[in-house]
Scaffold this active site. Structure first.
Site, short mmCIF file in Angstrom:
data_model
loop_
_atom_site.label_atom_id
_atom_site.label_comp_id
_atom_site.label_asym_id
_atom_site.label_seq_id
_atom_site.Cartn_x
_atom_site.Cartn_y
_atom_site.Cartn_z
CG ASP A 189 3.24 10.93 -2.76
OD1 ASP A 189 3.16 10.61 -1.57
OD2 ASP A 189 4.19 11.60 -3.20
CE LYS B 210 4.69 7.48 -2.20
NZ LYS B 210 4.07 7.95 -0.97
CE LYS C 101 -4.00 2.05 0.38
NZ LYS C 101 -3.65 2.71 -0.91
O1 2IT Z 1 2.94 8.99 1.62
C1 2IT Z 1 1.83 8.45 1.84
O2 2IT Z 1 1.59 7.87 2.91
C2 2IT Z 1 0.83 8.53 0.79
N1 2IT Z 1 1.10 9.10 -0.25
C3 2IT Z 1 -0.51 7.89 0.97
C4 2IT Z 1 -0.48 6.46 0.59
C5 2IT Z 1 -1.83 5.79 0.55
O3 2IT Z 1 -1.87 4.62 0.12
O4 2IT Z 1 -2.83 6.40 0.92
#
Ligand code: 2IT
Length: 447
Positions: free
Chosen positions: A166, A126, A90
């Site tokens: 993001d 990511k 995630k």
């Molecule tokens: O940096 C982070 O925690 C996010 N961009 C959110 C990641 C998410 O899966 O909601």
């Protein structure tokens, strides 16, 4: 740094040459895990760190698309699926010109510990692309997102990997990404979070990261006998995170007096409140990525071109922009202002050198992997909402978010205390997040 840390860092540097952000992030975490590894020699025997620093899978792919003038453009897309010990991968997707494997890996590595801290069953991943949405038309962004998803869809899924937004990936991009995913996968599911509430999104997800940061900062203040009310706050950035942070700070009686964009910063001693908060996000959504128009619109506000806001005196600093926003000279300004608190909103906004300086000079730091975990926590709640074919109310979400942030703060503080480190949330967050992942890895054998 001890010899074991040096050995692990050496592996990272050799295997990932030139990826400075990744090296930086691994170093920051490994140094604070030294007392843990000393207490648990079984982790070394099990090759646990060697496995932890190597992503489970990295996908890199071509993203061809056609711009408005009919010209073919090619970008590079990525998904780093770093660790699935405690749940499916995630983490967000970032579209920015400086995206390259070093940035993807640092963000995915950081995400492992952040996700573990939430207490929810999510692993770390990511993704992103070296695509700059600034100044692109809706049609260009849509074609880019569709092409990106044409490859990504086969690597994600409700029990495999669930991306979200993001930097550079907001509601518009999520809509295009989800639309294409749904068509290709023939599945309407929780593979993407950060969706609009009209089509399965979570009430409150947009402001969750910012609100969570303020709940976390509030815990830091309270643990040190202070309160949020009346505090002067300087932030950086003016995206979703900065916006949610400002709104919640305003609600709790603190005052944001400066924020920044890539062109400089805005100093607004009267505070960013009311219609100014709305304008602030309107500016971001304009796609122009500049903050000068704010000063044109609100007479008391000053635009300081080409400078960072860390030279403004405040009680609390919250960087909400990008990695390495606070360098050593900025940390010196923060210390000189007499501030006691800094809470990281963005991912790795402080260089290791600056972080050391701040902490050595008595500034209490809330680390990003703890403080900004409210976003991903709400993403996981969104996954649950979708899987249960239901809708949660804003009150339900906010109550859960607040609980999660308080728990993260308390478990980071407790982990630091357990290792005799005092109120050191930076080390505590690393230790608490690591322990959960490490135990799961040990239980699952060499995989
Ligand atoms: O940096 C982070 O925690 C996010 N961009 C959110 C990641 C998410 O899966 O909601």
């Amino acid at each position: 740094m001890n010899s074991l840390t040096e050995k692990y860092l050496d592996i990272v540097k050799k295997r990932n040459p030139g990826e400075a952000e990744f090296h930086q992030c691994v170093e920051e975490i490994l140094v604070s895990l030294e007392p843990v590894l000393a207490k648990h020699p079984e982790y070394e025997k099990a090759g646990l760190i060697e496995r932890l620093i190597e992503p489970e899978r990295i996908i890199s792919f071509r993203v061809p698309w056609v711009d408005d003038s009919g010209k073919v453009q090619v970008n590079r897309g990525y998904r780093v699926q770093f660790n699935s010990a405690i749940g499916p991968y995630k983490g967000g997707v970032r579209f920015a010109p400086n995206v390259y494997p070093g940035v993807m890996k640092f963000l995915a590595f950081e995400q492992i510990f952040k996700n573990a801290l939430t207490g929810l069953p999510i692993g770390g991943g990511k993704g992103g692309a070296d695509f700059d949405p600034t100044g692109k038309s809706d049609g260009e962004v849509m074609r880019f997102c569709q092409s990106f998803m044409t490859e990504l869809y086969r690597h994600i899924g409700p029990t495999t990997d669930s991306p979200a937004g993001d930097l550079g990936v907001g509601p518009r991009e999520i809509g295009y990404l989800f639309g294409k995913y749904k068509r290709l996968a023939n599945s309407y599911d929780e593979s993407i979070t950060g969706k609009h509430i009209i089509y399965g999104g979570l009430n409150g997800r947009t402001e969750a990261t910012g609100y969570g940061i303020v709940y976390f900062a509030d815990c830091m203040l309270k643990a040190n006998g202070e309160k949020m009310e009346g505090k002067k706050v300087v932030i950086s950035g003016f995206g979703n995170v900065a916006w949610g942070t400002t709104e919640k700070l305003d609600e709790l009686g603190a005052k944001v007096i400066a924020f920044s964009g890539p062109d400089g910063y805005i100093l607004d001693e009267a505070g960013v409140t009311g219609e100014k908060i709305d304008y602030f996000i309107e500016l971001r959504n304009s796609g122009k990525n500049i903050c000068q128009p704010y000063a044109d619109k609100f007479p008391g506000a000053k635009f300081i071109a080409g400078k960072k806001p860390w030279e403004v005196k405040a009680d609390l600093y919250i960087p909400c922009a990008m990695q390495n926003d606070i360098q050593l000279e900025d940390a010196k300004n923060i210390v000189a202002s007499g501030a006691k608190f800094m809470c990281e909103g963005a991912n790795m906004p402080t260089t290791n050198e600056a972080l050391e300086y701040l902490m050595a000079n008595g500034v209490i730091v809330g680390p990003c992997k703890a403080a900004n975990a409210g976003g991903v926590a709400c993403s996981c709640i969104e996954m649950g909402q979708n899987a249960g074919h239901t809708v949660f109310s804003p009150d339900q979400v906010h109550a859960q978010l607040k609980d999660i942030m308080v728990n993260i703060h308390d478990s980071a503080a407790a982990a630091a205390k357990e290792y005799g480190l005092g109120y050191n949330l930076v080390a505590g967050a690393n230790i608490a997040g690591f322990m959960k992942v490490a135990q799961a890895m040990m239980m699952q054998g060499v995989v």
